[in-house]
Design a protein around this motif. Structure first.
Motif, PDB file in Angstrom:
ATOM      1  N   VAL A  60       0.838  -1.208   0.000  1.00 17.14           N
ATOM      2  CA  VAL A  60       0.000   0.000   0.000  1.00 17.14           C
ATOM      3  C   VAL A  60       0.870   1.255   0.000  1.00 17.14           C
ATOM      4  CG1 VAL A  60      -1.778   1.283   1.258  1.00 17.14           C
ATOM      5  CG2 VAL A  60      -1.943  -1.200   1.064  1.00 17.14           C
ATOM      6  N   ILE A  61       1.974   1.227   0.723  1.00 18.22           N
ATOM      7  CA  ILE A  61       2.903   2.366   0.721  1.00 18.22           C
ATOM      8  C   ILE A  61       3.420   2.591  -0.696  1.00 18.22           C
ATOM      9  CG2 ILE A  61       5.220   3.120   1.435  1.00 18.22           C
ATOM     10  CD1 ILE A  61       4.634   1.738   4.162  1.00 18.22           C
ATOM     11  N   ALA A  62       3.833   1.509  -1.362  1.00 18.98           N
ATOM     12  CA  ALA A  62       4.393   1.625  -2.712  1.00 18.98           C
ATOM     13  C   ALA A  62       3.346   2.075  -3.726  1.00 18.98           C
ATOM     14  CB  ALA A  62       4.996   0.286  -3.143  1.00 18.98           C
ATOM     15  N   VAL A  63       2.160   1.526  -3.632  1.00 16.46           N
ATOM     16  CA  VAL A  63       1.109   1.854  -4.600  1.00 16.46           C
ATOM     17  C   VAL A  63       0.537   3.240  -4.354  1.00 16.46           C
ATOM     18  CG1 VAL A  63      -1.244   1.242  -5.306  1.00 16.46           C
ATOM     19  CG2 VAL A  63       0.480  -0.531  -5.054  1.00 16.46           C
ATOM     20  N   GLY A  64       0.323   3.560  -3.088  1.00 19.16           N
ATOM     21  CA  GLY A  64      -0.368   4.806  -2.772  1.00 19.16           C
ATOM     22  C   GLY A  64       0.507   5.968  -2.378  1.00 19.16           C
ATOM     23  N   GLY A  65       1.791   5.721  -2.184  1.00 17.04           N
ATOM     24  CA  GLY A  65       2.674   6.807  -1.761  1.00 17.04           C
ATOM     25  C   GLY A  65       2.290   7.364  -0.402  1.00 17.04           C
ATOM     26  N   LEU A  66       1.900   6.478   0.505  1.00 13.23           N
ATOM     27  CA  LEU A  66       1.440   6.894   1.820  1.00 13.23           C
ATOM     28  C   LEU A  66       2.490   6.616   2.886  1.00 13.23           C
ATOM     29  CD1 LEU A  66      -2.153   5.335   1.669  1.00 13.23           C
ATOM     30  CD2 LEU A  66      -1.474   7.663   1.068  1.00 13.23           C
ATOM     31  N   SER A  67       2.249   7.161   4.056  1.00 13.95           N
ATOM     32  CA  SER A  67       3.099   6.851   5.203  1.00 13.95           C
ATOM     33  C   SER A  67       2.709   5.465   5.727  1.00 13.95           C
ATOM     34  CB  SER A  67       2.889   7.889   6.307  1.00 13.95           C
ATOM     35  OG  SER A  67       1.602   7.709   6.898  1.00 13.95           O
ATOM     36  N   PRO A  68       3.555   4.845   6.532  1.00 10.44           N
ATOM     37  CA  PRO A  68       3.187   3.548   7.107  1.00 10.44           C
ATOM     38  C   PRO A  68       1.881   3.598   7.906  1.00 10.44           C
ATOM     39  CG  PRO A  68       5.524   3.889   7.343  1.00 10.44           C
ATOM     40  CD  PRO A  68       4.954   5.193   6.832  1.00 10.44           C
ATOM     41  N   GLN A  69       1.666   4.653   8.662  1.00 12.34           N
ATOM     42  CA  GLN A  69       0.417   4.762   9.438  1.00 12.34           C
ATOM     43  C   GLN A  69      -0.781   4.880   8.514  1.00 12.34           C
ATOM     44  OE1 GLN A  69      -0.185   4.455  12.847  1.00 12.34           O
ATOM     45  NE2 GLN A  69      -2.267   4.355  12.075  1.00 12.34           N
ATOM     46  N   GLU A  70      -0.676   5.685   7.455  1.00  7.47           N
ATOM     47  CA  GLU A  70      -1.776   5.814   6.501  1.00  7.47           C
ATOM     48  C   GLU A  70      -2.036   4.486   5.788  1.00  7.47           C
ATOM     49  OE1 GLU A  70      -1.579  10.398   4.934  1.00  7.47           O
ATOM     50  OE2 GLU A  70       0.057   9.043   4.358  1.00  7.47           O
ATOM     51  N   ALA A  71      -0.970   3.771   5.446  1.00  6.87           N
ATOM     52  CA  ALA A  71      -1.123   2.477   4.784  1.00  6.87           C
ATOM     53  C   ALA A  71      -1.826   1.489   5.712  1.00  6.87           C
ATOM     54  CB  ALA A  71       0.234   1.938   4.340  1.00  6.87           C
ATOM     55  N   ARG A 111      -7.439   9.277   0.752  1.00  3.64           N
ATOM     56  CA  ARG A 111      -6.186   9.739   1.365  1.00  3.64           C
ATOM     57  C   ARG A 111      -5.532  10.821   0.505  1.00  3.64           C
ATOM     58  NH1 ARG A 111      -8.450   6.426   3.968  1.00  3.64           N
ATOM     59  NH2 ARG A 111      -7.793   5.535   5.916  1.00  3.64           N
ATOM     60  N   HIS A 112      -5.575  10.637  -0.822  1.00  2.00           N
ATOM     61  CA  HIS A 112      -4.961  11.628  -1.701  1.00  2.00           C
ATOM     62  C   HIS A 112      -5.742  12.940  -1.683  1.00  2.00           C
ATOM     63  CE1 HIS A 112      -1.644   9.371  -3.416  1.00  2.00           C
ATOM     64  NE2 HIS A 112      -2.431   8.314  -3.322  1.00  2.00           N
ATOM     65  N   GLN A 113      -7.056  12.863  -1.556  1.00  2.00           N
ATOM     66  CA  GLN A 113      -7.865  14.079  -1.476  1.00  2.00           C
ATOM     67  C   GLN A 113      -7.553  14.864  -0.213  1.00  2.00           C
ATOM     68  OE1 GLN A 113     -11.970  12.943  -1.889  1.00  2.00           O
ATOM     69  NE2 GLN A 113     -11.698  12.265  -4.002  1.00  2.00           N
ATOM     70  N   GLU A 114      -7.201  14.160   0.854  1.00  2.00           N
ATOM     71  CA  GLU A 114      -6.838  14.825   2.108  1.00  2.00           C
ATOM     72  C   GLU A 114      -5.541  15.614   1.967  1.00  2.00           C
ATOM     73  OE1 GLU A 114      -6.585  11.705   4.976  1.00  2.00           O
ATOM     74  OE2 GLU A 114      -8.751  11.385   5.017  1.00  2.00           O
ATOM     75  N   HIS A 115      -4.661  15.175   1.061  1.00  2.90           N
ATOM     76  CA  HIS A 115      -3.343  15.802   0.919  1.00  2.90           C
ATOM     77  C   HIS A 115      -3.272  16.832  -0.201  1.00  2.90           C
ATOM     78  CE1 HIS A 115      -1.532  13.182   3.858  1.00  2.90           C
ATOM     79  NE2 HIS A 115      -2.085  12.146   3.265  1.00  2.90           N
ATOM     80  N   VAL A 116      -4.260  16.841  -1.079  1.00  2.00           N
ATOM     81  CA  VAL A 116      -4.230  17.749  -2.224  1.00  2.00           C
ATOM     82  C   VAL A 116      -5.044  18.981  -1.892  1.00  2.00           C
ATOM     83  CG1 VAL A 116      -4.899  18.001  -4.652  1.00  2.00           C
ATOM     84  CG2 VAL A 116      -3.987  15.825  -3.826  1.00  2.00           C
ATOM     85  N   PRO A 117      -4.474  20.191  -2.121  1.00  2.00           N
ATOM     86  CA  PRO A 117      -5.248  21.402  -1.872  1.00  2.00           C
ATOM     87  C   PRO A 117      -6.475  21.441  -2.782  1.00  2.00           C
ATOM     88  CG  PRO A 117      -2.963  21.919  -2.397  1.00  2.00           C
ATOM     89  CD  PRO A 117      -3.146  20.462  -2.591  1.00  2.00           C
ATOM     90  N   ARG A 118      -7.571  21.929  -2.268  1.00  2.00           N
ATOM     91  CA  ARG A 118      -8.806  22.036  -3.042  1.00  2.00           C
ATOM     92  C   ARG A 118      -8.654  23.096  -4.132  1.00  2.00           C
ATOM     93  NH1 ARG A 118     -11.774  17.704  -1.957  1.00  2.00           N
ATOM     94  NH2 ARG A 118     -11.982  17.376   0.250  1.00  2.00           N
ATOM     95  N   PRO A 119      -9.110  22.803  -5.359  1.00  2.00           N
ATOM     96  CA  PRO A 119      -9.043  23.807  -6.413  1.00  2.00           C
ATOM     97  C   PRO A 119     -10.039  24.922  -6.124  1.00  2.00           C
ATOM     98  CG  PRO A 119     -10.182  21.837  -7.189  1.00  2.00           C
ATOM     99  CD  PRO A 119      -9.655  21.542  -5.814  1.00  2.00           C
ATOM    100  N   THR A 120      -9.710  26.123  -6.572  1.00  2.00           N
ATOM    101  CA  THR A 120     -10.613  27.246  -6.357  1.00  2.00           C
ATOM    102  C   THR A 120     -11.705  27.271  -7.414  1.00  2.00           C
ATOM    103  OG1 THR A 120      -9.106  28.654  -7.602  1.00  2.00           O
ATOM    104  CG2 THR A 120      -8.895  28.663  -5.211  1.00  2.00           C
ATOM    105  N   ALA A 121     -11.416  26.759  -8.615  1.00  2.00           N
ATOM    106  CA  ALA A 121     -12.420  26.703  -9.675  1.00  2.00           C
ATOM    107  C   ALA A 121     -13.155  25.370  -9.594  1.00  2.00           C
ATOM    108  CB  ALA A 121     -11.738  26.837 -11.036  1.00  2.00           C
ATOM    109  N   PRO A 122     -14.438  25.343 -10.003  1.00  2.00           N
ATOM    110  CA  PRO A 122     -15.164  24.070  -9.969  1.00  2.00           C
ATOM    111  C   PRO A 122     -14.568  23.071 -10.947  1.00  2.00           C
ATOM    112  CG  PRO A 122     -16.513  25.813 -10.956  1.00  2.00           C
ATOM    113  CD  PRO A 122     -15.244  26.444 -10.470  1.00  2.00           C
TER     114      PRO A 122
END
Length: 137
Positions: free
Chosen positions: A48-59, A105-116
């Motif tokens: 999961v770390i390799a596929v998702g690029g997450l920390s061990p806790q997130e994985a 998890r990726h949505q939590e780390h990506v800043p929200r776009p200002t445009a729809p």
């Protein structure tokens, strides 16, 4: 030299050397079993770390959520993810939930776009799961 005074509590009786050896052998066997039982889970966390690029806790959290949401034992999920890394085959229910959890998890780390977003379909696509042998599936 100070000495201990019994206060009426339940203290274990003095044990013989044979009892201590037996207890240590039992403890060693429990530790061997625990190490063997945890290996697939630790390996799946690595996948999961390799596929998702997450920390061990997130994985670990992803692995646990996939298990709970698919009503599949954690060890079975772990074994299937480890096998997926070798065979590129993963049951659709696990694949779908894994993709959903990684997307969250990726949505939590990506800043929200200002445009729809241009389309709701584009926003719902999430993170594609790669084929462990290369490419996407």
């Amino acid at each position: 030299m100070p000495f201990a005074v019994s206060r009426g509590g339940s203290e274990p009786p003095p044990s013989s050397g044979a009892d201590e050896v037996r207890a240590l052998e039992e403890e060693a066997e429990r530790l061997r079993h625990a190490a063997h039982a945890h290996a697939p889970v630790d390996q799946a966390i690595g996948v999961v770390i390799a596929v998702g690029g997450l920390s061990p806790q997130e994985a670990w959290d992803v692995l646990r959520e996939v298990s709970m949401r698919t009503h599949t034992k954690l060890r079975a999920v772990a074994e299937q993810l480890v096998a997926w890394a070798h065979t590129a085959e993963l049951p659709s229910a696990l694949r779908g939930e894994l993709a959903r959890q990684l997307s969250l998890r990726h949505q939590e780390h990506v800043p929200r776009p200002t445009a729809p977003v241009a389309s709701a379909a584009a926003a719902d696509r999430g993170v594609p799961l790669p084929d462990p042998r290369g490419g996407e599936r």
